[in-house]
Design an enzyme around this catalytic site. Sequence first.
Site, PDB file in Angstrom:
ATOM      1  N   CYS A 112       0.822  -1.228   0.000  1.00 24.42           N
ATOM      2  CA  CYS A 112       0.000   0.000   0.000  1.00 24.42           C
ATOM      3  C   CYS A 112       0.847   1.266   0.000  1.00 24.42           C
ATOM      4  CB  CYS A 112      -0.941   0.004   1.192  1.00 24.42           C
ATOM      5  SG  CYS A 112      -2.054  -1.395   1.159  1.00 24.42           S
TER       6      CYS A 112
ATOM      7  N   HIS B 291      -3.852   7.097   1.166  1.00 24.16           N
ATOM      8  CA  HIS B 291      -4.061   5.775   0.565  1.00 24.16           C
ATOM      9  C   HIS B 291      -5.475   5.328   0.936  1.00 24.16           C
ATOM     10  CE1 HIS B 291      -4.099   1.574  -0.129  1.00 24.16           C
ATOM     11  NE2 HIS B 291      -3.966   1.253   1.140  1.00 24.16           N
TER      12      HIS B 291
ATOM     13  N   ASN C  31     -10.024  -0.794  -2.141  1.00 22.84           N
ATOM     14  CA  ASN C  31      -8.604  -0.546  -1.844  1.00 22.84           C
ATOM     15  C   ASN C  31      -7.787  -1.141  -2.991  1.00 22.84           C
ATOM     16  OD1 ASN C  31      -5.947  -0.779  -0.937  1.00 22.84           O
ATOM     17  ND2 ASN C  31      -6.527  -1.237   1.175  1.00 22.84           N
TER      18      ASN C  31
END
Length: 336
Positions: free
Chosen positions: A115, A263, A293
């Site tokens: 991530c 993020h 995500n």
Amino acid sequence: MYNSRISGLGFYVPENVVTNDDLSKVMDTNDEWIQERTGIKERRHVVKGTDTTTSMGVKAAQKAIERAGIDKDEIDFIVFATLSPDYYFPGPGVLVQRDLGLKRTIGALDVRNQCSGFVYGISVADQYIKSGMYKNVLVIGSELHSHGLDMTTRGRGVSVIFGDGAGAAVLTREEDTSKGILSTHLHSEGQHAEELSLIAPGMGKRWVNDIIADADPEDTSYYPYMNGQFVFKNAVVRFSEVIMEGLQKNNLGPQDIDMLIPHQANLRISQFIQKKFGLKDDQVFNNIMKYGNTTAASIPIALTEAWEAEKIKEGDLVVLAAFGSGFTWGSVIIRW
Ligand code: COA
């Protein structure tokens, strides 16, 4: 010394929209649970045989290069961040060098920071430009999660969260050092490596022949594992710390932020950060509702959408921040 600035942005997501209701047909989940815990309404999944992590990255990159107003052969270096590469090796960086049809045999580096991958990639690119070594660096974050998720009730805690897509940025040399990327800040804490991980196939514990030999239907080692609540608790702390670290480094405070692009891990995490820093709704950009995500792709997709919607203007202070598997986390402070 030079600065680098983001001269072009682009993103690409596959057409195939998968809603929470669609997921509830293949596993025991529901729209209310997913929206309440994560904010996600839908995500994109690649239809098998169409896109790959590389092809999505290439499409995002072509857009970014076009918007940077340069020829693709002016790119001096490629940085590609992903946790879902097409092949075990080689990494997708070299596939981009090939599939973009570049004339020059420029370097291509693969970043494995999940991530935080795009933030790490930006930091690497920034150093090359600051030192004068390169003038234009292409940074891509791309993920094809859906083919590797456990799409049964067993995997629901993870599978409902992740989506496919890609984003890209061209970083270009900037002579005015009061503009562009002001600083980048990177961290890791490997003691929590297995709390958000995909263990197999890996040379450490289980290689492909172990998986085949065991033929165990209960084997979940080749699916992502996430200790959700532990990740959540660490994320809110580390996001806050690394944003503050970046601001303080530049003698700035939360009141100076014009746009925070976190993020897109979970809408609840973004909302926590927004509240903590006293930011208004138009100072934090969220699009997890539409894409889930997308790991290394989430920041460049969100940054591109925010820029396309004219939510970022020249002179704005833009902050990128990420946290994820590793654990790794980081921030980027930009004067647009
Ligand atoms: N649909 C319905 N129920 C689900 C579900 C789903 N998709 N996934 C899990 N559940 C169930 C669990 O089985 C559990 O049931 P039980 O109480 O009967 O055992 C219950 O919901 C609660 O599960 P839990 O995992 O404790 O939920 P949570 O409140 O921690 O929410 C996350 C789960 C993943 C949404 C949350 O922990 C989170 O967002 N963590 C951070 C994740 C993140 O940001 N990851 C990316 C970092 S880069």
